[in-house]
Design an enzyme around this catalytic site. Structure first.
Site, PDB file in Angstrom:
ATOM      1  N   ASP A 169      36.501  39.848  42.367  1.00  8.58           N
ATOM      2  CA  ASP A 169      36.430  41.241  42.724  1.00  8.58           C
ATOM      3  C   ASP A 169      37.091  42.468  41.793  1.00  8.58           C
ATOM      4  O   ASP A 169      36.595  43.371  41.519  1.00  8.58           O
ATOM      5  CB  ASP A 169      36.739  41.500  44.196  1.00  8.58           C
ATOM      6  CG  ASP A 169      35.711  40.405  45.034  1.00  8.58           C
ATOM      7  OD1 ASP A 169      34.762  39.779  44.628  1.00  8.58           O
ATOM      8  OD2 ASP A 169      35.744  40.181  46.230  1.00  8.58           O
ATOM      9  N   GLU A 404      43.127  30.287  49.937  1.00  7.79           N
ATOM     10  CA  GLU A 404      42.101  31.020  48.897  1.00  7.79           C
ATOM     11  C   GLU A 404      42.463  30.798  47.631  1.00  7.79           C
ATOM     12  O   GLU A 404      41.804  30.898  46.563  1.00  7.79           O
ATOM     13  CB  GLU A 404      41.736  32.122  49.549  1.00  7.79           C
ATOM     14  CG  GLU A 404      40.580  33.005  48.808  1.00  7.79           C
ATOM     15  CD  GLU A 404      40.523  34.455  49.562  1.00  7.79           C
ATOM     16  OE1 GLU A 404      41.209  34.686  50.365  1.00  7.79           O
ATOM     17  OE2 GLU A 404      39.469  35.098  49.087  1.00  7.79           O
TER      18      GLU A 404
END
Ligand code: 9WN
Length: 441
Positions: A169, A404
């Protein structure tokens, strides 16, 4: 020790399993994400074939009638994720599904890779063959969509039109293209971000990033998701290395799937070859020995070096000489020099002043990118480097839990805890290691 780690990884996936699909993480990501689902299925495939199949089957319930496979499928409502389906409002396009809510953008096409992986590791081959039969037309429609709508010039390279489509992102790759979208830094955001309530805001993209992400969504909505209109007006149009590499390998795997189900493999092989050649011709940076993205708006390469620039190794795209140069650059202080204090390959060049060890895609180690590199390096016989990364895919969750992403130097985890693809890809690495050990025994 290995058994305990397997049990811990399975527990993460079990906690995120909803009965129909697996959430990427419990609170931060409560819906089904497209490329996550494929990575997760890869982990399930070795022991839980039926669940691996279901993961992909459930994802494809969100596929649009024009083949678009959305980046999020909102199977259930949730108060902990923004943006929700109302922001996308995809029903403006006649091909959007009516039975389930989805976003209006895509993510990297790793699904045929996962489907082939399920078949290769199937406990029940006949069931897997039926599964391929069922999925093949959907996978084909997905790839047809990409080549038809996202490669209007027929170059063999498809474009992305939003940073979220890359899966990476807020990578520094997008800084320049995003500058074309003007936002007033003093103006409060006209929406409430939920991610900052769930994880440390210092790890996440900034509010200015979010303002730009949402402006792009507004443009798609205003164009009623008609690709030709979007293409004409969108300030962000990029041919991305990672996206096109995964498409190339996915086409190679779709050719194999076509052979199993009695369909025509040639078209897939031809497309894979064209994409591989286009990546080598247009995205290879000869001066630095790495692949770089291409900005279709300015018609210039994006001169930013990220870990994804090495991923064409995964699809067998580089020549031996290009692979040698990629390995030299990987094994340098910019990325991860073997023997140095570095766990695995950081997402961004460590020598850059804006490199960050903890901010999302701007430096930390991501397990999926490292898994792709590990497989790619193995493919080219770079065993020592591949083994180094493989060890990190095991050690990072073992020592610091299933996060993550991780600090490349000290290892500790950031972002969401209990992260599914970190667990799934660890399982794949461990089970593949066992297969290897059995074969050579
Ligand atoms: C936006 C789910 C997804 C991953 C992406 C990752 C992150 C979403 C977000 O989480 O993106 O799609 O809200 O930040 O960047 O790769 O698929 O795990």
């Amino acid at each position: 020790m290995e058994e305990t780690l397997i049990t811990r990884a399975q527990a993460v996936l079990e906690q995120n399993w909803t009965g129909r699909f697996t959430r990427p993480a419990p609170r931060l990501y409560p819906h089904q994400w497209s490329w996550d689902a494929a990575f997760i299925a890869i982990g399930y495939a070795h022991r839980l074939q039926a669940r691996a199949e279901q993961e992909l089957r459930t994802l494809f319930t969100g596929q649009w009638r024009n083949g678009l496979l959305p980046h999020i499928v909102y199977h259930e409502p949730s108060a902990t994720y923004f943006p929700g389906p109302e922001i996308w409002d995809v029903r403006r396009h006649p091909a959007a599904p009516s039975a389930v809510a989805t976003s209006g953008i895509v993510q990297p096409p790793n699904h045929a890779i996962a489907a082939w992986h399920i078949y290769r590791h199937a406990q029940d081959r006949e069931q897997a063959r039926k599964f391929l039969q069922e999925l093949y037309p959907r996978l084909k429609a997905w790839h047809d969509y990409l080549y038809r709508e996202r490669d209007p010039a027929g170059e063999g390279l498809v474009y992305i039109r939003h940073p979220w489509e890359s899966g990476m992102d807020n990578a520094p790759l997008w800084d320049e293209p995003l500058q074309r979208i003007t936002v007033d830094p003093k103006r409060p955001l006209p929406f409430r971000r939920m991610d900052k309530q769930v994880v440390n805001p210092a790890d996440r993209p900034t509010d200015a990033d979010y303002a730009r992400y949402l402006q792009l969504v507004a443009l798609f909505r205003a164009a009623n998701y008609e690709e030709a209109r979007i293409r004409e007006h969108c300030p962000f149009l990029v041919q991305d290395v990672l996206f096109n590499t995964l498409l190339c390998q996915a086409e190679r795997d779709l050719a194999r799937i076509a052979r199993v189900v009695g369909a025509d493999p040639d078209q897939h092989e031809a497309r894979a070859e064209r994409t591989a050649q286009a990546i080598n011709q247009k995205l290879w940076d000869e001066a630095h020995g790495i692949y770089v993205d291409y900005d279709l708006r300015t018609r210039t390469p994006i001169d930013v070096h990220v870990a994804a620039g090495f991923v064409p190794l995964f699809a067998g795209i580089p020549s031996p000489e290009q692979a040698r140069r990629l390995c030299t650059y990987l094994n340098s202080t910019s990325f991860c020099r073997l023997g140095d204090r570095c766990y695995a390959v950081p997402s961004y060049d460590k020598q850059k002043p804006d490199f960050s060890r903890r901010r999302y895609w701007r430096g930390p180690v991501w397990i999926n990118i490292n898994w792709l590199l590990y497989r790619g390096l193995e493919r080219y016989g770079a065993q020592e480097y591949a083994a180094w990364i493989r060890d990190a895919i095991i050690d990072l969750p073992r020592l610091y839990d299933f996060y993550e992403y991780y600090d490349p130097e000290i290892g500790c985890g950031h972002g969401a805890a209990g992260f599914s693809w970190t667990a799934a890809l660890l399982l794949d690495v461990l089970y593949a290691g066992r297969l290897e050990a059995n074969r050579s025994a």
